[in-house]
Enzyme design. Structure first.
Site, PDB file in Angstrom:
ATOM      1  N   TYR A 100       8.981  45.607 -42.915  1.00 47.26           N
ATOM      2  CA  TYR A 100       7.864  46.539 -43.052  1.00 47.26           C
ATOM      3  C   TYR A 100       7.180  46.896 -41.729  1.00 47.26           C
ATOM      4  O   TYR A 100       6.815  48.065 -41.526  1.00 47.26           O
ATOM      5  CB  TYR A 100       6.864  46.003 -44.075  1.00 47.26           C
ATOM      6  CG  TYR A 100       7.316  46.266 -45.492  1.00 47.26           C
ATOM      7  CD1 TYR A 100       6.997  47.454 -46.138  1.00 47.26           C
ATOM      8  CD2 TYR A 100       8.097  45.334 -46.175  1.00 47.26           C
ATOM      9  CE1 TYR A 100       7.435  47.711 -47.425  1.00 47.26           C
ATOM     10  CE2 TYR A 100       8.540  45.585 -47.469  1.00 47.26           C
ATOM     11  CZ  TYR A 100       8.208  46.768 -48.084  1.00 47.26           C
ATOM     12  OH  TYR A 100       8.648  47.024 -49.362  1.00 47.26           O
ATOM     13  N   GLU A 143       7.277  42.806 -54.587  1.00 47.67           N
ATOM     14  CA  GLU A 143       8.662  42.397 -54.353  1.00 47.67           C
ATOM     15  C   GLU A 143       8.818  40.877 -54.314  1.00 47.67           C
ATOM     16  O   GLU A 143       9.854  40.345 -54.727  1.00 47.67           O
ATOM     17  CB  GLU A 143       9.176  43.050 -53.070  1.00 47.67           C
ATOM     18  CG  GLU A 143       9.427  44.541 -53.256  1.00 47.67           C
ATOM     19  CD  GLU A 143       9.456  45.336 -51.963  1.00 47.67           C
ATOM     20  OE1 GLU A 143       9.616  44.728 -50.881  1.00 47.67           O
ATOM     21  OE2 GLU A 143       9.316  46.574 -52.039  1.00 47.67           O
TER      22      GLU A 143
END
Length: 410
Positions: A100, A143
């Site tokens: 990310y 997630e």
């Protein structure tokens, strides 16, 4: 997912002020983003589908996600239904928290390059940096739960696990089924009808690994997974599918194929209302899983199975569906060929699924509708169902791309 209470009002206002330009130039920004990221991190080509990159599908999907996040930055939980399929795909592709920051860095660089310093000034980039972190945290949290769910079951695993091709069956001129068993002969996790797996293809001569997602086409509890893969041939400007052709040509019984644990939220419901399964081409794969599952778990539920394809040579699993309908009186199947051959005799309609025909064979609009197939096919089915006044909560579809391309098409 919690609301973004950590963002101050000024940051929220700045991010929301960028919504109009993101709506207008989002594709430019995300296309630039992927270019910059792959230049600096070519190893990520092992994860991202390069075919979708060339077609622009990935850029559109990301642009829509960024736009939605910006518009709802003060209440990210409102876009949870939209991001849920994305988080499922991320888990299936083995996207991790460390990815990310890389994405965030290059997204901001792309905004600066495309919009210029007058628009993407320090205040805007600073606000988006804070906002992106909140968005990333939301994805990472969801997630994390998906990774735990995939591993904390009997036979579950994280990442990719080697499976062996136990059987290879040619279903039609373009579709072949692969039956997969764990190479280590250890237990493996079950799944829900409609879910998919990601396969990792290490193809000789290719610089990077190729990951592709394929729906499971059998019912759970069969002692193996089955994927039914369409060979994508070169047509016009579209090149042949690298992975599908590799699977068809090089995977034989005994071959090893690394796969991820089943994922996806396109899952058949447990309602008592009629179940309508509509597929076009290889879109029949999740429908076959649903059909096999429901006839076992809900033997009294009315099921209408509608499949459209080019003609008999392209019709996969026709005899299997016929055997199911012969065995289960509550199941009715219809076949539509848009270009039937002279030898084709056993089909119900020539042409396409139109509104009049569909509403004639479906007994009620108070049913659970599931459909999957090429984009144009799905857009047409969605329009028909809306015209038939089917409630939105009864419309379910699987599309490996931006869902709004189906629901908003005219």
């Amino acid at each position: 997912m919690a609301t973004t209470t950590l963002l101050d009002e000024q940051t929220i206002n700045i991010v929301k002020s960028t919504v109009p330009i993101l709506e207008k130039r989002g594709d430019e920004i995300t296309s630039c983003f992927y270019k910059l990221m792959f230049q600096n991190h070519p190893e990520l080509k092992n994860i991202f589908n390069q075919t979708n990159q060339r077609k622009g599908d990935q850029s559109k999907a990301l642009a829509n996600t960024v736009y939605a996040a910006a518009a709802h930055i003060d209440q990210l939980e409102t876009i949870l239904p939209a991001i849920q399929p994305i988080t499922q795909k991320h888990r299936s592709l083995n996207i991790k928290p460390e990815h990310y920051p890389i994405v965030g860095k290059h997204l901001l660089l792309a905004m600066q390059e495309v919009l210029g310093e007058d628009v993407a000034n320090d205040d805007v980039i600073g606000a988006w940096g804070k906002a992106y972190q909140e968005i990333a945290n939301a994805f990472i949290t969801v997630e994390k739960g998906l990774y735990q769910k995939a591993t904390n079951v009997v036979g579950g695993w994280e990442g990719f696990r080697d499976f062996k091709v136990a059987k290879k069956v040619v279903e039609s001129d373009v579709i072949t089924s692969f039956y997969l068993e764990p190479a280590d002969e250890e237990p493996f996790s079950s799944f829900e009808a409609g879910q998919y797996i990601t396969v990792k293809a290490n193809i000789p001569g290719e610089s990077y690994t190729h990951l592709r997602q394929y729906s499971l086409s059998c019912a759970p509890g069969e002692g193996m997974y089955r994927i039914s893969v369409k060979r994508e041939d070169a047509i016009g400007n579209n090149p042949a599918g690298i992975v599908s052709n590799y699977l068809h040509s090089h995977l034989e019984e005994g071959s090893i194929l690394p796969i991820s644990a089943p994922a996806g939220d396109f899952i058949v419901d447990n309602e008592t209302k009629p179940l309508i399964l509509i597929s076009g081409g290889v879109g029949l794969t999740p429908m076959m899983s649903m059909l096999e599952t429901v006839t076992k778990s809900q033997p009294n539920r009315e099921v209408i199975f509608i499949h459209a394809t080019r003609n008999g040579k392209f019709h996969a699993m026709k005899e299997h569906v016929k055997a199911i309908t012969n065995k289960h009186s509550q199941v009715t199947a219809y076949t539509i060929y848009d270009n039937p051959l002279e030898a084709d005799k056993d089909y119900d309609k020539q042409g396409f699924i139109d509104y009049e025909w569909l509403t004639n064979v479906v007994p009620t609009n108070d049913a659970s509708f599931y459909f999957c197939g090429p984009k144009g096919f799905m857009q047409a089915i969605y329009r028909h169902l809306k015209a038939f006044h089917v409630a939105e909560e009864n419309i379910h579809f699987e599309f490996f791309g931006p869902a709004q391309e189906i629901a908003t098409a005219n």
